[in-house]
Motif scaffolding. Structure first.
Motif, PDB file in Angstrom:
ATOM      1  N   THR A   1       0.783  -1.258   0.087  1.00 53.62           N
ATOM      2  CA  THR A   1       0.074   0.037   0.067  1.00 53.62           C
ATOM      3  C   THR A   1       0.869   1.325  -0.210  1.00 53.62           C
TER       4      THR A   1
ATOM      5  N   ASN B   1       4.971   1.915   2.627  1.00 48.05           N
ATOM      6  CA  ASN B   1       4.076   2.705   3.347  1.00 48.05           C
ATOM      7  C   ASN B   1       4.633   3.435   4.418  1.00 48.05           C
TER       8      ASN B   1
ATOM      9  N   ALA C   1      -7.949   2.490  -1.266  1.00 50.93           N
ATOM     10  CA  ALA C   1      -6.635   1.437  -1.373  1.00 50.93           C
ATOM     11  C   ALA C   1      -6.516   0.930   0.037  1.00 50.93           C
ATOM     12  N   ALA C   2      -6.480   1.730   0.928  1.00 51.23           N
ATOM     13  CA  ALA C   2      -6.146   1.324   2.444  1.00 51.23           C
ATOM     14  C   ALA C   2      -7.257   0.527   3.073  1.00 51.23           C
TER      15      ALA C   2
ATOM     16  N   GLY D   1      -6.290  -2.785   2.038  1.00 55.24           N
ATOM     17  CA  GLY D   1      -5.462  -2.912   3.132  1.00 55.24           C
ATOM     18  C   GLY D   1      -5.324  -4.180   4.058  1.00 55.24           C
TER      19      GLY D   1
ATOM     20  N   GLY E   1      -3.100  -0.978  -4.289  1.00 55.24           N
ATOM     21  CA  GLY E   1      -2.528  -0.504  -3.066  1.00 55.24           C
ATOM     22  C   GLY E   1      -2.168   1.080  -3.392  1.00 55.24           C
TER      23      GLY E   1
END
Length: 367
Positions: A138, A164, A202-203, A207, A249
Motif C-alpha cells: 500500500t 507505506n 486502497a487502504a 489494506g 495499493g
C-alpha cells in the motif's frame, strides 16, 4: 466438426490461465474428440497476464530481469516483449502478494515493478501494458516511481524508506528525473475502479487483505494522502478520486502520476489478444475463473467473454472453482467444487477437476 475456444482466467493461487485452458480443452476433447479446440487463456491484469500473452501472441519473447521483491529481497522475474515492440509488465510477478513470505502492510514495496518497467524501456519498448493486480503493498506506487527516477525526499533531503512506512517521512518530491513514457504510451490493465482515498480506497478496502488491522488502515491512508499532496505540490496534479487510482495499493495512482492511462483489464487484454476476432469463427467458447460471484459481473473475465460471445452469436460456457452467484448469460456452467465433492478437493487438484468440468460441459452441448 465444431470450433471451441477456451478463454478462462487463472484460478488465482491454484492454476494459471494457460493450465486451466489446456485442462478444460482436454476434458472437452475426451467427450467430443472431433471438435477443434483453440486455447486463448485470458487475464484481467492480475496474476497470469504474462502467461496469457505468451501463449496467445506468436513471437512473444520473455525477458528475464533481476528486481527488488516486495519484501526487499532480490528475486528473478521477467517481462514480455511483443512482436510490435510493446512490453507487458506484471506487478504480481515482481511485487506481488504471493511473493511475500509473510504479510507486511507497512513495508511491502513496488520497487521491483518499476525496475522491470525500466528494463523494458532500456530494451527499447515502444509501448507498455502494465498489469497491476495481485499487489502486496500500500505504497501508492512510491517504490515504482523511485525506480523510474523520481526522488521522494524527507525534510532533510534524504531519500525516504520503502513501503507505506516511508511515506510518513515524505516531505518533497522531485519528478523531473522521471523516465519518459514510450512513444506508444503506457496502459494500466486493471478492473479495479477504487479511488486512492476514503472508505472505498486502497487502504480501507485492500489494506486488510495485505495484513492491515483496523488500527493500521488510518495510518496507511495518511501515508497515501501525504503522497498525493506532495506530488501535487511538485506539479503533478492527479485526482486521488480518479477511478482506478486505488488499484494495487495505490500503484494505479502512481502510474497515473507518471502519465499512464487506465484501461479496463479484461477488455484491454482481450483486445490485445484478438479474442473478439477469434470468436467470430468459433462455434462456442468456454471461460472461467476461480470463484464466480456477484463481483464477477463487474467486468471480470467470464462476463467479458460472455459479452463477446453474445456479439458473435455463439454460446458461452462457464467453468469455475466455485459458483456463488447465478451465472447469467451462459449456456451452461460447471463448478469444480461440486464435481470434486468439495472445495478442498478441487483446490488440491484443480487441473483434474477442470478437465472434468470441460467434459461435463461438452456432454451438455448438443452443438
Amino acid at each position: 466438426m465444431s470450433t471451441v475456444v477456451f478463454a478462462p482466467d487463472s484460478f488465482k493461487g491454484s492454476a494459471t490461465a494457460a493450465e486451466v485452458a489446456s485442462a478444460l480443452a482436454a476434458g472437452w476433447s475426451s467427450v467430443r474428440s472431433g471438435d477443434r479446440v483453440v486455447l486463448a487463456p485470458m487475464a484481467d491484469g492480475g496474476e497470469g497476464t504474462l502467461d496469457a500473452f505468451e501463449v496467445a501472441v506468436p513471437g512473444a519473447e520473455r525477458r528475464p530481469v533481476r528486481v527488488t521483491g516486495p519484501d526487499g529481497e532480490a528475486r528473478d522475474a521477467s517481462w514480455l516483449l511483443l512482436p510490435d515492440g510493446t512490453a507487458v509488465v506484471e506487478l504480481a510477478d515482481t511485487s506481488g502478494i504471493v511473493l511475500m513470505p509473510r504479510l507486511a502492510p507497512y513495508d511491502a514495496q513496488t520497487t521491483g515493478f518499476g525496475q522491470a518497467i525500466a528494463a523494458a524501456l532500456d530494451a527499447g519498448a515502444t509501448g507498455l501494458l502494465l498489469a497491476i493486480g495481485g499487489s502486496a503493498s500500500t505504497d501508492g506506487g512510491a517504490g515504482m516511481l523511485s525506480a523510474l527516477g523520481a526522488r521522494l525526499l524527507d525534510a532533510d533531503g534524504a531519500v525516504i524508506g520503502p513501503g507505506n512506512r516511508g511515506l510518513a517521512e515524505l516531505h518533497r518530491a522531485e519528478t523531473g528525473p522521471l523516465r519518459t513514457l514510450p512513444a506508444g504510451g503506457a496502459r494500466i490493465l486493471s478492473d479495479v475502479t477504487s479511488p486512492l482515498l476514503g472508505p472505498a480506497g486502497a487502504a480501507a478496502v485492500f489494506g486488510p487483505q495485505k495484513g492491515a488491522t483496523a488500527a493500521d488502515v488510518p495510518v496507511l491512508e495518511a501515508g497515501l494522502a501525504r503522497l498525493a499532496r506532495v506530488l501535487r505540490e511538485a506539479g503533478v496534479d492527479v485526482d486521488p478520486a480518479a477511478p482506478g487510482a486505488g488499484a494495487a495499493g495505490g500503484t494505479g495512482f502512481g502510474l497515473l502520476a507518471w502519465g499512464a492511462t487506465m484501461a479496463p483489464g479484461s477488455a484491454a487484454v482481450g483486445e490485445a489478444l484478438g479474442l473478439a476476432a477469434a470468436l467470430t469463427s468459433a462455434d462456442a467458447v468456454v471461460t472461467g475463473e476461480g470463484r464466480y460471484d456477484d463481483q464477477s459481473a463487474a467486468g471480470k473475465v467470464p462476463e467479458y467473454v460472455a459479452g463477446l460471445a453474445r456479439d458473435a452469436g455463439i454460446p458461452a460456457f462457464l467453468a469455475a472453482g466455485s459458483i456463488a452467484a447465478e451465472p447469467r448469460g451462459f449456456a451452461g456452467a460447471a463448478s469444480l467444487s461440486d464435481l470434486a465433492g468439495g472445495s478442498a478437493a478441487a483446490i488440491t487438484d484443480p487441473l483434474r477437476w477442470a478437465a472434468a468440468a470441460g467434459a461435463e460441459l461438452a456432454r451438455r452441448w448438443p452443438g
